[in-house]
Design a protein around this motif. Sequence first.
Motif, PDB file in Angstrom:
ATOM      1  N   LYS A 104       0.774  -1.219   0.000  1.00 48.90           N
ATOM      2  CA  LYS A 104       0.000   0.000   0.000  1.00 48.90           C
ATOM      3  C   LYS A 104       0.810   1.276   0.000  1.00 48.90           C
ATOM      4  O   LYS A 104       2.000   1.242  -0.058  1.00 48.90           O
ATOM      5  CB  LYS A 104      -0.954  -0.015   1.180  1.00 48.90           C
ATOM      6  N   LYS A 105       0.156   2.443   0.160  1.00 46.12           N
ATOM      7  CA  LYS A 105       0.844   3.698  -0.061  1.00 46.12           C
ATOM      8  C   LYS A 105       0.429   4.818   0.859  1.00 46.12           C
ATOM      9  O   LYS A 105      -0.640   4.774   1.416  1.00 46.12           O
ATOM     10  CB  LYS A 105       0.534   4.153  -1.461  1.00 46.12           C
ATOM     11  N   GLU A 152       1.606   6.565  -6.531  1.00 45.95           N
ATOM     12  CA  GLU A 152       0.542   6.267  -7.489  1.00 45.95           C
ATOM     13  C   GLU A 152       0.811   6.850  -8.872  1.00 45.95           C
ATOM     14  O   GLU A 152      -0.072   6.834  -9.728  1.00 45.95           O
ATOM     15  CB  GLU A 152      -0.821   6.769  -6.997  1.00 45.95           C
ATOM     16  N   ASP A 176      -1.942  -5.293  -7.368  1.00 45.03           N
ATOM     17  CA  ASP A 176      -2.961  -4.371  -6.866  1.00 45.03           C
ATOM     18  C   ASP A 176      -2.491  -3.668  -5.592  1.00 45.03           C
ATOM     19  O   ASP A 176      -3.299  -3.272  -4.759  1.00 45.03           O
ATOM     20  CB  ASP A 176      -4.265  -5.122  -6.594  1.00 45.03           C
ATOM     21  N   GLU A 183       0.833  -1.065  -3.713  1.00 50.55           N
ATOM     22  CA  GLU A 183       2.005  -0.199  -3.875  1.00 50.55           C
ATOM     23  C   GLU A 183       3.213  -0.991  -3.371  1.00 50.55           C
ATOM     24  O   GLU A 183       3.218  -1.469  -2.230  1.00 50.55           O
ATOM     25  CB  GLU A 183       1.842   1.088  -3.070  1.00 50.55           C
ATOM     26  N   LEU A 209      -3.780   2.049 -11.688  1.00 47.94           N
ATOM     27  CA  LEU A 209      -4.265   1.847 -10.317  1.00 47.94           C
ATOM     28  C   LEU A 209      -5.401   0.808 -10.288  1.00 47.94           C
ATOM     29  O   LEU A 209      -6.512   1.083  -9.829  1.00 47.94           O
ATOM     30  CB  LEU A 209      -4.739   3.170  -9.710  1.00 47.94           C
ATOM     31  N   PRO A 241       4.151   1.834  -8.538  1.00 49.54           N
ATOM     32  CA  PRO A 241       2.734   1.842  -8.147  1.00 49.54           C
ATOM     33  C   PRO A 241       2.009   0.609  -8.670  1.00 49.54           C
ATOM     34  O   PRO A 241       2.469  -0.074  -9.587  1.00 49.54           O
ATOM     35  CB  PRO A 241       2.185   3.107  -8.820  1.00 49.54           C
ATOM     36  N   ARG A 242       0.847   0.349  -8.110  1.00 47.16           N
ATOM     37  CA  ARG A 242       0.022  -0.743  -8.603  1.00 47.16           C
ATOM     38  C   ARG A 242      -0.353  -0.450 -10.061  1.00 47.16           C
ATOM     39  O   ARG A 242      -0.586   0.683 -10.458  1.00 47.16           O
ATOM     40  CB  ARG A 242      -1.216  -0.938  -7.733  1.00 47.16           C
ATOM     41  N   TYR A 279      -1.757  -0.449   0.647  1.00 45.17           N
ATOM     42  CA  TYR A 279      -2.831   0.190  -0.130  1.00 45.17           C
ATOM     43  C   TYR A 279      -3.583  -0.760  -1.045  1.00 45.17           C
ATOM     44  O   TYR A 279      -4.041  -0.365  -2.104  1.00 45.17           O
ATOM     45  CB  TYR A 279      -2.305   1.396  -0.905  1.00 45.17           C
ATOM     46  N   SER A 314      -9.030   2.475  -2.045  1.00 42.52           N
ATOM     47  CA  SER A 314      -9.311   3.593  -2.944  1.00 42.52           C
ATOM     48  C   SER A 314     -10.628   4.272  -2.584  1.00 42.52           C
ATOM     49  O   SER A 314     -11.397   3.790  -1.742  1.00 42.52           O
ATOM     50  CB  SER A 314      -9.396   3.084  -4.387  1.00 42.52           C
TER      51      SER A 314
END
Length: 505
Positions: free
Chosen positions: A10-11, A88, A207, A209, A233, A264-265, A287, A291
């Motif tokens: 994640k991020k 992202e 899917d 980060e 994303l 990023p994803r 992350y 979203s």
Amino acid sequence: AEAAPGSAEKKPPGGPAPSPGAPRVRAPVGSTEAKPPGGPAASSVGGGVPGLLRRLGLLEDSRRRAAELFRWLVAPVEPGEFAGRHWERAPLLVRRGDPGYYAGLFSTADFDAILRSGEVQFGTHLDVTSYAEGVRETHNPVGRALPAVVWDFYQNGCSLRLLNPQAFSATVWHLLSILQEYFGSMAGANTYLTPPGTQGFAPHYDDIEAFVLQLEGKKHWRVYSPRTDTEVLPQFSSANLTQAELGKPVLEVVLEAGDLLYFPRGFIHQGDCLPDAHSLHITVSSYQRNSWGDLLEKLLPAALQMALEEDVEYRQGLPMGYLGYMGVANSDAADTHRTAFVEKLQRLMKKLVDYAPIDAAVDQRAKSFLHDCLPPVLTQSEKQLSVYGFPAQWQDGSPRNVDILVTKDTEVRLLRHGIIRLCNEEAGVMLYYTTENSRVYHKEEPKYLEIDPEYTDSIEFLLSSYPNHVTVDTLPCGTLDDKISLATLLFEKGILTTKKPLVQV
């Protein structure tokens, strides 16, 4: 996909993301100078990563610990620059020229010791993989991952992926337990050990980060931009891709020990080993499913339910005969009834915003996050000041130091800022907490206490007072007995610590 279930990558917040751009590449910068806790870019030099984590433990505020650890993770890039230019948006390569930057985090020796612990199972904890001539295969036998079998696979060119190393490594657990507070989203990890001259995985996108930390050896990486707008994303990871489906990489690099690669994803990636060196890296992730759309999945059904309960217009029947002028077959028809139908539906959807319980939906996502969380790793001082260091024991034929004696003058505070969440639910007010979570993803059910509504102000007071201590007498609830009862309950669950040990030993 490289991310295992439960090790979502994640991020940090970075604002609205434009279309992915070119990667930002950092030239070699050498070893980062060691700094005291709280200074810019604390380095792992001096005790390695365990030493860094100990120094961060001297910071009173867990939010500062998390911020400083993330600063170390992306150094020498500043977190603000990272959030604005990369998060992202675009890959980031950091060359450090410092093979010891991640010293003590995880090693092949640690991997071997974990295999010998007898707890590792193929498929559950360890995947054996290969990728050759465009074919990706998994070679997991059934049962325990015995060292002789695992190392034979490796010797024959197979990659080894250890899922959720935080369940086996105290240092990885410690690192992720701090980072998760920075992201406000689950921080997971996998480790990858790849023999020289091989590749373990097909090109794909994830899917999550991804932060790739090169621990040992070298690895050749190729990173590609998302191919279409729908792959920017993405909500879910891709299937394995073929080389023919890829364009030209936006970044091609050989990572060496101490280097960092972030992407990023949605960015397609593949890594292979050079003929002269093995590779050990750990991918830290965050992350996953975090979203705006994921929040709306919680929010919109709740908004509609509230609108149905409070507004008769949502309960009125659909017009008779609407099936005759609505539907795909009638989409090109010019009809006043059709126009009125669409306008009414659009107005009801816009009015739905007024019924959206935004804070309640965020609380429900926070509740899910707390279930995902690793339990906090306590410093020695925190253990002494919490129930985990309480000196209750059997001695001389009977229990000793059993009574937890909280008084009105006892000074208390939360163990961490991010370990609790109040949620108003149909069954009552629930306080969710992380101190009793497992290091294995979702091994336990969510941990919570049902709280008397009159205690909510006290919980909020403890949150707003953190990291300062407050006396039990200042908690804003009914009687002194109520204050002591609440403080004792939270102490027993590991949620509160005291300024001084409750029992002097």
